[in-house]
Structures are given as C-alpha cells and as structure tokens.
Scaffold this motif. Structure first.
Motif, PDB file in Angstrom:
ATOM      1  N   PHE A 162      56.900  90.715 -30.787  1.00 42.48           N
ATOM      2  CA  PHE A 162      58.057  91.603 -30.663  1.00 42.48           C
ATOM      3  C   PHE A 162      58.851  91.375 -29.380  1.00 42.48           C
ATOM      4  O   PHE A 162      60.071  91.535 -29.363  1.00 42.48           O
ATOM      5  CB  PHE A 162      57.607  93.068 -30.729  1.00 42.48           C
ATOM      6  N   PHE A 163      58.180  91.003 -28.300  1.00 34.62           N
ATOM      7  CA  PHE A 163      58.842  90.975 -26.998  1.00 34.62           C
ATOM      8  C   PHE A 163      59.091  89.573 -26.442  1.00 34.62           C
ATOM      9  O   PHE A 163      59.830  89.432 -25.474  1.00 34.62           O
ATOM     10  CB  PHE A 163      58.024  91.775 -25.983  1.00 34.62           C
TER      11      PHE A 163
ATOM     12  N   ALA B 248      53.173  93.805 -18.640  1.00 33.76           N
ATOM     13  CA  ALA B 248      52.883  95.189 -18.249  1.00 33.76           C
ATOM     14  C   ALA B 248      52.631  96.045 -19.484  1.00 33.76           C
ATOM     15  O   ALA B 248      51.774  96.943 -19.466  1.00 33.76           O
ATOM     16  CB  ALA B 248      54.040  95.759 -17.434  1.00 33.76           C
ATOM     17  N   ILE B 249      53.355  95.767 -20.551  1.00 33.79           N
ATOM     18  CA  ILE B 249      53.121  96.479 -21.818  1.00 33.79           C
ATOM     19  C   ILE B 249      51.737  96.151 -22.356  1.00 33.79           C
ATOM     20  O   ILE B 249      51.012  97.028 -22.855  1.00 33.79           O
ATOM     21  CB  ILE B 249      54.210  96.113 -22.845  1.00 33.79           C
ATOM     22  N   VAL B 250      51.333  94.886 -22.253  1.00 31.28           N
ATOM     23  CA  VAL B 250      49.987  94.476 -22.684  1.00 31.28           C
ATOM     24  C   VAL B 250      48.925  95.278 -21.930  1.00 31.28           C
ATOM     25  O   VAL B 250      47.964  95.786 -22.518  1.00 31.28           O
ATOM     26  CB  VAL B 250      49.783  92.964 -22.457  1.00 31.28           C
TER      27      VAL B 250
ATOM     28  N   ASN C  23      42.690  97.333 -29.619  1.00 31.58           N
ATOM     29  CA  ASN C  23      43.510  96.643 -28.626  1.00 31.58           C
ATOM     30  C   ASN C  23      43.631  95.153 -28.930  1.00 31.58           C
ATOM     31  O   ASN C  23      44.674  94.546 -28.670  1.00 31.58           O
ATOM     32  CB  ASN C  23      42.904  96.833 -27.241  1.00 31.58           C
ATOM     33  N   ALA C  24      42.568  94.555 -29.457  1.00 35.92           N
ATOM     34  CA  ALA C  24      42.580  93.121 -29.749  1.00 35.92           C
ATOM     35  C   ALA C  24      43.604  92.774 -30.826  1.00 35.92           C
ATOM     36  O   ALA C  24      44.029  91.614 -30.931  1.00 35.92           O
ATOM     37  CB  ALA C  24      41.186  92.664 -30.178  1.00 35.92           C
ATOM     38  N   MET C  25      44.009  93.759 -31.624  1.00 36.66           N
ATOM     39  CA  MET C  25      45.002  93.512 -32.675  1.00 36.66           C
ATOM     40  C   MET C  25      46.421  93.649 -32.151  1.00 36.66           C
ATOM     41  O   MET C  25      47.357  93.031 -32.672  1.00 36.66           O
ATOM     42  CB  MET C  25      44.782  94.503 -33.827  1.00 36.66           C
ATOM     43  N   PHE C  26      46.596  94.442 -31.089  1.00 35.39           N
ATOM     44  CA  PHE C  26      47.944  94.757 -30.620  1.00 35.39           C
ATOM     45  C   PHE C  26      48.595  93.626 -29.829  1.00 35.39           C
ATOM     46  O   PHE C  26      49.813  93.455 -29.876  1.00 35.39           O
ATOM     47  CB  PHE C  26      47.921  96.024 -29.760  1.00 35.39           C
ATOM     48  N   ASN C  27      47.794  92.855 -29.076  1.00 34.74           N
ATOM     49  CA  ASN C  27      48.395  91.835 -28.207  1.00 34.74           C
ATOM     50  C   ASN C  27      49.272  90.827 -28.953  1.00 34.74           C
ATOM     51  O   ASN C  27      50.397  90.559 -28.527  1.00 34.74           O
ATOM     52  CB  ASN C  27      47.302  91.122 -27.411  1.00 34.74           C
ATOM     53  N   PRO C  28      48.801  90.220 -30.062  1.00 34.75           N
ATOM     54  CA  PRO C  28      49.689  89.295 -30.789  1.00 34.75           C
ATOM     55  C   PRO C  28      50.966  89.966 -31.270  1.00 34.75           C
ATOM     56  O   PRO C  28      52.030  89.335 -31.294  1.00 34.75           O
ATOM     57  CB  PRO C  28      48.817  88.839 -31.979  1.00 34.75           C
ATOM     58  N   LEU C  29      50.879  91.252 -31.643  1.00 35.56           N
ATOM     59  CA  LEU C  29      52.074  91.968 -32.085  1.00 35.56           C
ATOM     60  C   LEU C  29      53.058  92.150 -30.932  1.00 35.56           C
ATOM     61  O   LEU C  29      54.277  92.043 -31.114  1.00 35.56           O
ATOM     62  CB  LEU C  29      51.679  93.331 -32.659  1.00 35.56           C
TER      63      LEU C  29
ATOM     64  N   TRP D 166      60.529  83.381 -27.149  1.00 36.28           N
ATOM     65  CA  TRP D 166      59.999  82.021 -27.212  1.00 36.28           C
ATOM     66  C   TRP D 166      58.784  81.947 -28.135  1.00 36.28           C
ATOM     67  O   TRP D 166      58.581  80.929 -28.806  1.00 36.28           O
ATOM     68  CB  TRP D 166      59.634  81.509 -25.821  1.00 36.28           C
ATOM     69  N   PHE D 167      58.011  83.015 -28.189  1.00 36.39           N
ATOM     70  CA  PHE D 167      56.844  83.014 -29.073  1.00 36.39           C
ATOM     71  C   PHE D 167      57.280  83.051 -30.538  1.00 36.39           C
ATOM     72  O   PHE D 167      56.729  82.330 -31.381  1.00 36.39           O
ATOM     73  CB  PHE D 167      55.946  84.210 -28.756  1.00 36.39           C
ATOM     74  N   ARG D 168      58.293  83.874 -30.832  1.00 35.65           N
ATOM     75  CA  ARG D 168      58.794  83.930 -32.212  1.00 35.65           C
ATOM     76  C   ARG D 168      59.372  82.587 -32.628  1.00 35.65           C
ATOM     77  O   ARG D 168      59.131  82.102 -33.745  1.00 35.65           O
ATOM     78  CB  ARG D 168      59.858  85.028 -32.338  1.00 35.65           C
ATOM     79  N   GLY D 169      60.141  81.966 -31.719  1.00 35.05           N
ATOM     80  CA  GLY D 169      60.750  80.683 -32.050  1.00 35.05           C
ATOM     81  C   GLY D 169      59.723  79.589 -32.274  1.00 35.05           C
ATOM     82  O   GLY D 169      59.805  78.836 -33.256  1.00 35.05           O
TER      83      GLY D 169
END
Length: 327
Positions: A307-308, A255-257, A297-303, A311-314
C-alpha cells in the motif's frame, strides 16, 4: 468468550485417554472450531505467500539490494518461518487444547517461537537506527550504513535471538520466582509456549518493552528532524537538501510497520506484566487470543509494503509478468 455457553464447549476429556497422567482436554463445539480452523489456515497461507513475495521481489531486482531492504528481507524471512513452522502446530494446540507432537518438539517449537519474536524486535531496532542515519545524518549514511553493516545487524539479530530463545527453553530456565499452579502441572498433552505465563515480567521488559522504548525514542528524534527537512523541501524545492522525499517516505512507511508491530504485540506483553499483580488470574483463553493477535502482525507487513511503497508495487507487477511469461 464465555466458555459456559453450550455452543462453545461441547465437553471435557483427556488428551490421551489411555494415560493416567494425561492433560485435561476442552472439546470446543464444531460450530466454533470449523470457522476458526478456516480463518487460521487462511491467515497462515497469507503470511507465507505474502512474505515469500516480499523476499522474491527484493531479491530478484539488483537495484533493490540496499542495506534497508536487506533488513526488510531478513524480517520477512522471520515472518515466513513463523507462518510456516510455528503457527500450524500452534493452531492445533489452540483449537484442540492439547499438544500431540511430543516433548522434544514442544521445546523446539517454543524455542523457535522465542527466536522469531526476538528476531523481529531486533530487526525493528536496527531499522530504526538505519532510518536515524538516513534522515538525521544523511551525509554520513552511505559511509556508515553499508551492506556489511546491514549483514552484521542481521547476523546479530538471528544469533542473539537463537542463543537466548533456545537457551531459555532447553535449559528450562524459570524466569519468574513465583509460578502459577498451571506451570507446575506435568501432564501428557501439554506444552507451555512463548505465549505463556512462564516467560515472566523480566522477559517482557528486557526483550520487548526496553527495545520498544529505544525504537520510539529514536523515531521521535527522527520525526523532529524530518519535519525540518520537509519544510526546507517544500519551501525551497530547488535547494540541495541532503534528505530526499524518498527517504522521508521510506521512514514514514517503516514507522507504520513499527506501529503495527507494537499494536499487535503490546497487549500480550502487557498481560505478562499485569498477570503477577493480579495473582495469575488472567484466563488462559485470553492468552490464546492475544497470541493470535500477535501472530497477525506477520501478515500485515507485506500489505503495508504494497500500500505504501510504489516501488514495491511496480517491481511486484514486473516480477509477476516475468513469472507469467515463464509459465
């Protein structure tokens, strides 16, 4: 931005001095151009490598191969292509105020821009449908949102977007019945892209505001149901709730995306709605600024994923360690 300021505009000239039908060129001061070139270049690099990292992270680990993540990967591919192939020529056109790459590549570039924009909107629409079944009909989720369904959604997103994107550009379809004088000027060195007045109100409503209305409606329903599940999980931790905290958190993150996407793109499309009402008096410079806001916007999605999504960070850290060992 006031174009009458001496530090902003140095002079006016022609895109091609040897041609009589050359477009007029606005020469911006190096004080303005140099930092903007640096800023745009850094943005492009972050978009390309950020989305490439998302693609590699999800693709590398088998346990991340889920229908939702397939949609995320496909949208990351769209953002990657935007940063790699659309934004560099757009950067030169914006800062040099001329198009130096020929008429055919102008159409191809504009068609690609159309396609990638539409692809992102359709991916977000399908992601909202995926989240609806995950939260509102969890018992049917795994039977309805299968890998084959996810792949079908991806193919529809890309196929539909490419058909209309390149179809509109190469057929030279005129969407608006009344055009500003700017659209009718045929000169060498000009290229009216997706982010121009020719796409009109019809395109903005059909390809942006209508899908966004559907997405917001679906998510409104999702969050009503999600609040009920949260109360059950919090009050009865040992209950056999069919919706997990992981599903709820994934829905919140996606939803944030969608919210960030709407924040970046809505100002531009609102200008397309307002421009005919004010007799096409919105400055071209404002369109350029809003175009780059939308591109961000294309830069924000990976960020957002970093952050949220724990599992992605790990998995990103694990992938980095594996690549480091190989090097």
């Amino acid at each position: 931005m006031n174009l009458s300021q001496p530090w902003t505009v140095e002079s006016f000239g022609l895109c091609f001095a040897s041609l009589n039908d050359s477009c007029i060129k606005t020469v911006y001061s190096p004080v303005l151009r140099a930092p903007l070139y640096l800023l745009f270049t850094i943005t492009i690099i972050l978009i390309v490598f950020g989305n490439l990292w998302v693609i590699c992270t999800i693709s590398f680990f088998q346990q991340l191969h889920t229908p939702t993540n397939y949609l995320i990967v496909s949208m990351a591919v769209s953002d990657l292509l935007l940063g790699a192939f659309v934004m560099p020529p757009s950067m030169i056109r914006s800062l040099e105020t001329c198009w130096y790459f020929g008429d055919f590549f102008c159409k191809f570039h504009s068609g690609t821009d159309f396609t990638l924009c539409n692809t992102s909107v359709l991916h977000l629409t399908f992601i909202s449908i995926d989240r609806y079944y995950a939260v509102c009909q969890p018992l049917q989720y795994h039977s309805r949102m299968t890998t084959h369904v996810s792949v079908f959604m991806i193919l529809v997103s890309w196929g539909f977007s490419a058909f209309f994107g390149f179809g509109i550009i190469f057929s030279e379809l005129k969407i608006e019945s009344q055009k500003s004088e700017e659209v009718h000027i045929a000169c060498k060195g000009g290229c009216l892209a997706l982010h121009g007045r020719e796409i009109g109100v019809t395109y903005s409503i059909v390809f942006y505001f209508l899908p966004m209305f559907i997405i917001v409606s679906i998510y409104s329903r999702i969050f009503v149901i999600a609040q009920k599940h949260v109360c059950v999980i919090n009050n009865y931790p040992t209950s056999s709730s069919s919706v997990t905290k992981k599903d709820l958190k994934a829905t919140k993150t996606l939803a944030i995306v969608i919210g960030v996407f709407m924040s970046c793109w809505t100002p531009y499309f609102m200008c397309n709605i307002i421009d005919p009402v004010v007799n096409h008096t919105i400055p071209a410079l404002l369109y350029e600024v809003l175009m780059w806001v939308a591109y961000l916007n294309a830069m924000f999605n990976p960020l957002i994923y970093a952050f949220f999504y724990s599992w992605f960070r790990g998995k990103s850290k694990l992938l980095y360690q594996k690549l480091f060992k190989l090097c």
